[in-house]
Design a protein around this motif. Structure first.
Motif, mmCIF file in Angstrom:
data_model
loop_
_atom_site.group_PDB
_atom_site.id
_atom_site.type_symbol
_atom_site.label_atom_id
_atom_site.label_comp_id
_atom_site.label_asym_id
_atom_site.label_seq_id
_atom_site.Cartn_x
_atom_site.Cartn_y
_atom_site.Cartn_z
ATOM 1 N N SER A 14 46.253 36.835 43.515
ATOM 2 C CA SER A 14 45.168 36.925 42.473
ATOM 3 C C SER A 14 44.801 38.255 43.212
ATOM 4 C CB SER A 14 44.301 35.937 43.626
ATOM 5 O OG SER A 14 45.115 36.441 44.590
ATOM 6 N N LYS A 39 40.613 39.612 45.225
ATOM 7 C CA LYS A 39 39.605 40.006 45.324
ATOM 8 C C LYS A 39 39.138 41.249 45.732
ATOM 9 C CE LYS A 39 40.951 36.245 49.689
ATOM 10 N NZ LYS A 39 41.499 36.328 50.935
ATOM 11 N N LYS A 49 33.509 39.749 42.858
ATOM 12 C CA LYS A 49 32.417 38.530 43.197
ATOM 13 C C LYS A 49 31.644 39.111 42.677
ATOM 14 C CE LYS A 49 30.373 34.697 44.946
ATOM 15 N NZ LYS A 49 30.593 33.235 45.998
ATOM 16 N N ARG A 72 33.332 33.606 40.464
ATOM 17 C CA ARG A 72 34.920 33.732 42.341
ATOM 18 C C ARG A 72 35.088 34.521 43.104
ATOM 19 N NH1 ARG A 72 39.150 33.165 36.991
ATOM 20 N NH2 ARG A 72 37.943 34.559 36.436
ATOM 21 N N ASP A 73 35.199 34.341 44.207
ATOM 22 C CA ASP A 73 35.546 35.027 45.658
ATOM 23 C C ASP A 73 36.989 35.422 44.671
ATOM 24 O OD1 ASP A 73 33.421 34.483 47.714
ATOM 25 O OD2 ASP A 73 34.348 32.448 47.442
ATOM 26 N N VAL A 74 38.218 34.294 44.454
ATOM 27 C CA VAL A 74 39.249 34.423 44.036
ATOM 28 C C VAL A 74 39.609 34.211 42.293
ATOM 29 C CG1 VAL A 74 41.427 34.757 45.016
ATOM 30 C CG2 VAL A 74 39.676 34.115 46.666
ATOM 31 N N THR A 109 42.306 34.777 39.976
ATOM 32 C CA THR A 109 43.725 34.327 39.318
ATOM 33 C C THR A 109 43.918 35.228 38.013
ATOM 34 O OG1 THR A 109 43.184 32.207 39.402
ATOM 35 C CG2 THR A 109 43.502 33.112 41.043
ATOM 36 N N HIS A 143 41.035 43.401 46.776
ATOM 37 C CA HIS A 143 42.689 43.594 47.483
ATOM 38 C C HIS A 143 43.475 42.575 46.151
ATOM 39 C CE1 HIS A 143 40.485 44.937 51.268
ATOM 40 N NE2 HIS A 143 41.742 45.588 51.337
ATOM 41 N N ASP A 151 46.567 40.059 46.050
ATOM 42 C CA ASP A 151 47.844 39.721 46.854
ATOM 43 C C ASP A 151 48.594 38.882 45.248
ATOM 44 O OD1 ASP A 151 49.429 37.422 47.002
ATOM 45 O OD2 ASP A 151 47.898 36.406 48.171
ATOM 46 N N ILE A 196 49.991 41.893 50.586
ATOM 47 C CA ILE A 196 48.806 42.420 50.619
ATOM 48 C C ILE A 196 48.351 44.164 50.176
ATOM 49 C CG2 ILE A 196 46.107 41.793 50.618
ATOM 50 C CD1 ILE A 196 47.692 39.524 50.362
#
Ligand SMILES: O=P(O)(O)OC[C@H]1O[C@@H](O)[C@H](O)[C@@H](O)[C@@H]1O
Length: 312
Positions: free
Chosen positions: A202, A204, A207, A228-230, A232, A249, A251, A257
């Protein structure tokens, strides 16, 4: 992957020898016939016998950079884990760009009047400088126009690509200079492939960005906004994020990370081909620093953009 197991030995590379021998494309190979020492920056033989620069940092990290395409293909942190990904269908025969690592898209991102993603990933770059700064290797590659590029884009330019390896990060600085006597315009990207477990990966930081969604048709992107904040990768993803923040960032779903910091790379692109690449789509995601809108350069003007990838 073939590394230093060659029938001939390698040169000790320092700033002076690199400046002396590598001003012209092709000479990096010629220097491989001299004596062997590898401290920080060395040239070796990679896949397909292509010349490859290996950076080794005092902190134990290592990076590989192919002169073909000026492509960083590997960034191993001190544990030996490779943060970058090279597709299993990648070829190292100069007939196609190397599909993986950090390919250059220049002077065109995506489809357009010339070949997809431009010609820089299909040309031989040369080494113009190297140095060791506090145990960390630094190499600078150069690409200039030639008959191959002129046939597609009739301008004189100089691209310098500086790569700096630290214990926990790799940084790049791309400088494009207009060496012509007329203005030109270009778009560009660093098409970074990260090793990942796609179901757990994902991003970050995106958004609120304006998006150009290239799914389903890359030639006709649909405008939108990321809510979306995250973000995918649940299926096919091919999306441009305009005016992306300077820090994202990732993941990677593999326990890391990765911070992706940039200066002057105004945009970002997320890409995963899903079932279009059934053999490998689960093993990577692309998070690309990009400049989607055209950069206009007058004669003698330069454009500089920096990328910094770090692990904690
Ligand atoms: O297969 P290529 O030429 O390396 O391009 C891969 C992908 O690169 C991405 O940057 C684009 O957004 C996609 O549309 C494209 O399919």
């Amino acid at each position: 992957m073939a590394t230093v197991s060659m029938a001939f030995s390698l040169p000790a590379l320092n700033s002076r020898t690199l400046r002396r021998v590598n001003r012209k494309p092709g000479l990096a190979l010629a220097t491989m016939n001299k004596e062997a020492t590898a401290v920080g920056v060395r040239v070796t033989e990679g896949e397909g016998n292509l010349p490859k620069v290996v950076l080794t940092s005092a902190g134990g990290s290592e990076a590989d950079i192919y002169l073909f395409g000026g492509c960083v293909t590997s960034w191993k942190v001190s544990s030996g884990k490779d943060i970058l990904f090279v597709r299993p269908d990648a070829v190292f025969n100069k007939k196609k760009p190397i599909s993986g690592g950090i390919p250059h898209c220049f002077p065109q991102f995506g489809p357009g009047p010339m070949q997809q993603h431009g010609f820089a990933r299909n040309m031989d770059w040369s080494i113009v400088d190297s140095e060791i700064v506090e145990g960390n290797p630094v190499v600078t590659l150069e690409l200039k126009d030639g008959p191959y590029s002129r046939a597609m884009w009739d301008f004189s330019f100089r691209a310098l690509y500086k790569v700096i390896l630290n214990a926990k990060s790799i940084s790049t600085e791309l400088t494009i200079t207009n060496t012509d006597n007329k203005p030109f315009a270009f778009s560009t990207a660093l098409h970074t492939y990260f090793s990942a477990s796609v179901t757990g990966a994902s991003v970050k930081g995106l958004k609120g960005c304006k998006t150009l969604n290239k799914d389903p048709d890359p030639a006709n992107p649909v405008e939108g906004k990321e809510e979306r904040d995250v973000v995918t990768f649940p299926g096919f993803v091919d999306c441009v994020y305009l005016d992306a923040p300077s820090e994202l960032h990732l993941d990677n779903g593999l326990g890391d990370i990765i911070s992706i910091c940039s200066t002057n790379w105004s945009d970002a692109v997320l890409w995963n081909p899903h079932l279009q690449m059934e053999a490998c789509y689960k093993d990577f995601v692309c998070v690309e620093n990009a400049k989607i809108g055209n950069v206009q350069l007058e004669p003698e003007q330069s454009w500089i953009a920096k990328q910094h990838l770090g692990v904690s």
